[in-house]
Design a protein around this motif. Structure first.
Motif, PDB file in Angstrom:
ATOM      1  N   TYR A  38      87.528  30.313 156.659  1.00 15.71           N
ATOM      2  CA  TYR A  38      87.482  29.032 157.375  1.00 15.71           C
ATOM      3  C   TYR A  38      87.700  29.242 158.870  1.00 15.71           C
ATOM      4  CZ  TYR A  38      87.661  26.342 153.000  1.00 15.71           C
ATOM      5  OH  TYR A  38      87.369  25.771 151.777  1.00 15.71           O
ATOM      6  N   ARG A  39      88.597  30.151 159.195  1.00 17.24           N
ATOM      7  CA  ARG A  39      88.856  30.441 160.613  1.00 17.24           C
ATOM      8  C   ARG A  39      87.602  30.996 161.286  1.00 17.24           C
ATOM      9  NH1 ARG A  39      88.942  35.741 163.309  1.00 17.24           N
ATOM     10  NH2 ARG A  39      90.430  35.617 165.027  1.00 17.24           N
ATOM     11  N   SER A  40      86.901  31.921 160.610  1.00 16.58           N
ATOM     12  CA  SER A  40      85.692  32.509 161.187  1.00 16.58           C
ATOM     13  C   SER A  40      84.595  31.466 161.343  1.00 16.58           C
ATOM     14  CB  SER A  40      85.208  33.669 160.311  1.00 16.58           C
ATOM     15  OG  SER A  40      86.179  34.707 160.278  1.00 16.58           O
ATOM     16  N   GLU A  41      84.459  30.587 160.349  1.00 17.44           N
ATOM     17  CA  GLU A  41      83.449  29.534 160.442  1.00 17.44           C
ATOM     18  C   GLU A  41      83.765  28.566 161.578  1.00 17.44           C
ATOM     19  OE1 GLU A  41      83.432  27.806 156.572  1.00 17.44           O
ATOM     20  OE2 GLU A  41      82.185  29.387 155.689  1.00 17.44           O
ATOM     21  N   ARG A  42      85.056  28.299 161.782  1.00 18.37           N
ATOM     22  CA  ARG A  42      85.454  27.403 162.876  1.00 18.37           C
ATOM     23  C   ARG A  42      85.140  28.023 164.230  1.00 18.37           C
ATOM     24  NH1 ARG A  42      85.810  24.412 166.288  1.00 18.37           N
ATOM     25  NH2 ARG A  42      87.333  22.749 166.702  1.00 18.37           N
ATOM     26  N   LEU A  43      85.404  29.326 164.373  1.00 20.41           N
ATOM     27  CA  LEU A  43      85.185  29.995 165.653  1.00 20.41           C
ATOM     28  C   LEU A  43      83.718  30.246 165.949  1.00 20.41           C
ATOM     29  CD1 LEU A  43      87.994  32.723 165.886  1.00 20.41           C
ATOM     30  CD2 LEU A  43      87.743  30.679 167.283  1.00 20.41           C
ATOM     31  N   HIS A  44      82.974  30.674 164.926  1.00 20.03           N
ATOM     32  CA  HIS A  44      81.627  31.175 165.177  1.00 20.03           C
ATOM     33  C   HIS A  44      80.521  30.193 164.830  1.00 20.03           C
ATOM     34  CE1 HIS A  44      83.666  34.885 165.957  1.00 20.03           C
ATOM     35  NE2 HIS A  44      84.073  35.009 164.707  1.00 20.03           N
ATOM     36  N   ALA A  45      80.838  29.166 164.019  1.00 19.77           N
ATOM     37  CA  ALA A  45      79.807  28.194 163.662  1.00 19.77           C
ATOM     38  C   ALA A  45      80.234  26.763 163.943  1.00 19.77           C
ATOM     39  CB  ALA A  45      79.436  28.338 162.177  1.00 19.77           C
ATOM     40  N   GLY A  46      81.460  26.571 164.420  1.00 17.38           N
ATOM     41  CA  GLY A  46      81.924  25.225 164.745  1.00 17.38           C
ATOM     42  C   GLY A  46      82.218  24.354 163.548  1.00 17.38           C
ATOM     43  N   VAL A  47      82.356  24.965 162.351  1.00 15.91           N
ATOM     44  CA  VAL A  47      82.636  24.191 161.132  1.00 15.91           C
ATOM     45  C   VAL A  47      84.126  23.887 161.074  1.00 15.91           C
ATOM     46  CG1 VAL A  47      82.503  24.127 158.624  1.00 15.91           C
ATOM     47  CG2 VAL A  47      80.720  25.310 159.940  1.00 15.91           C
ATOM     48  N   PRO A  48      84.537  22.621 161.071  1.00 19.93           N
ATOM     49  CA  PRO A  48      85.970  22.301 161.047  1.00 19.93           C
ATOM     50  C   PRO A  48      86.647  22.743 159.753  1.00 19.93           C
ATOM     51  CG  PRO A  48      84.671  20.408 161.771  1.00 19.93           C
ATOM     52  CD  PRO A  48      83.702  21.412 161.227  1.00 19.93           C
TER      53      PRO A  48
END
Length: 387
Positions: A304-314
């Motif tokens: 989830y952290r990687s998706e938040r940083l790299h894809a903007g997924v909350p």
């Protein structure tokens, strides 16, 4: 002072303070700083860890108001030294913290509370009879916004006595470990500070806190070029063919921080994770602490952290909400079978834990890593004092 490098100018200011004493630098005076929290200090009135003295201010925080809870006195032995010409960018010891806030970050990890420095309030001269001069011109009460229902609840009180032992452990480390520890503590402290107003940022900072020590663990006794050859052999071979060892070493220095980031993170969590909390909620609201399952939950947080940083997924909304209480303790994970918000939904297995649970794991890992660190060799702490 002709050779400042012998005084570890790339070390944390708070760490160097003791080593100036150990190297025989004369006392030049002293300073007193205030640390603010929404948790009060209890126990003894004073804890000594030379050249520091930590004093319980007896400040009385409220649920929506900070108070000064610890006064930090520094017996200052800082030497004067010549500033050397700058030939390249050097961020080896960059922390972006004042000396007193470095200490606040460390204590925040030890006590598991929000803590931030306000700056100096009194200055002392080198005279032994000097009672100090008050000065609040550089002092600021930290900004903080309380929540009606905390997303990351912290203890109402914390004991003062254990702080001296942990500070002494810190002051005995070698420079590289001291820098790493303060950087990781900085991430953890800031996560607690913003948890109730920006929980997504808190999740990111908590993951980063572990990544800081995971990176240090991976580099111990392994040269960057050797690590790159282990993890990216094809790239290492291409670099050797293109420019030999010098080229390989130069590129490895730049890439070492991102080599096997996820694997390093999980290995660090496996090695240093704490045991389950002493007081736990009802079984349905517990996180399974067996590593085979806790690993999956932790890995999901990392994803989830990687998706938040790299894809903007909350982050999933239920993981950014205040926890419920079941039994004698706060729920460790969202206990619903499923949840929905806006145009999205999550089933239970995709909601691995609450923010405060992950914070408990991260804090435990940092403390276990800190406890495992050896003291630096005496010659590393006490080089010949330059004339």
């Amino acid at each position: 002072m002709s050779d400042p490098e012998k005084f570890n100018v790339s070390a944390p200011w708070s760490w160097n303070a003791r080593h100036f004493v150990d190297r025989g630098c004369p006392r030049t005076g002293g300073f007193e700083f205030l640390l603010y929290s929404d948790s009060g200090a209890t126990g003894g009135l004073e804890a000594s860890c030379p050249p520091y003295v930590l004093t319980n201010c007896l400040g009385q925080p409220a649920h929506d108001r900070l108070a000064p809870v610890i006064a930090v006195y520094l017996d200052d032995h800082s030497p004067d030294f010549d500033v050397q010409p700058m030939e390249k960018t050097d961020t080896e010891g960059w922390l972006n913290l004042s000396l007193d806030d470095e200490i606040a970050c460390l204590i925040s990890v030890v006590a598991g509370v929000r803590l931030r420095a306000g700056g100096p309030v009194r200055r002392f001269t080198a005279e032994s009879t000097d009672r100090g001069t008050p000065g609040f011109y550089a002092h600021r009460v930290p900004d903080w916004t309380a929540a009606t229902r905390p997303i990351y609840p912290t203890p109402q009180h914390f004991p003062l006595e254990p702080l001296a032992d942990w500070m002494n452990r810190y002051l005995a480390l070698d420079r590289e470990d001291a820098v790493t520890l303060v950087r990781a503590a900085h991430q953890f402290r800031d996560a607690l500070w913003v948890a109730d107003t920006d929980p997504e940022l808190a999740w990111l900072l908590l993951v980063s806190a572990v990544e800081v020590i995971a990176g240090r663990e991976a580099l111990k006794n392994v040269a960057p070029a050797e690590l790159l050859q282990q993890e990216m052999p094809t790239l290492a071979e291409q670099l050797l063919e293109a420019g030999g060892n010098t080229h390989l070493e130069a590129v490895a220095e730049q890439l070492v921080a991102i080599v096997r980031a996820t694997a390093r993170f999980m290995a660090c969590m496996d090695k240093y994770r704490p045991g389950p909390p002493e007081i736990r909620p009802e079984e349905y609201a517990q996180v399974d602490w067996e590593w085979v399952r806790l690993k999956k939950a932790t890995n999901q947080v990392y994803r989830y952290r990687s998706e938040r940083l790299h894809a903007g997924v909350p982050f999933p909304q239920p993981m950014c909400y205040p926890p419920m209480t079941s039994g004698a303790a706060l729920d460790e994970r969202p206990s619903t079978r499923a949840a929905a918000a806006g145009n999205s939904s999550w089933i239970a297995k995709d909601l691995p834990m609450h923010l405060h649970t992950f914070g408990y794991i991260v804090r435990g890992a940092l403390l276990n890593w800190w406890r495992s660190l050896p003291a630096a060799a005496p010659e590393a702490l006490n080089p010949d004092t330059p004339g």
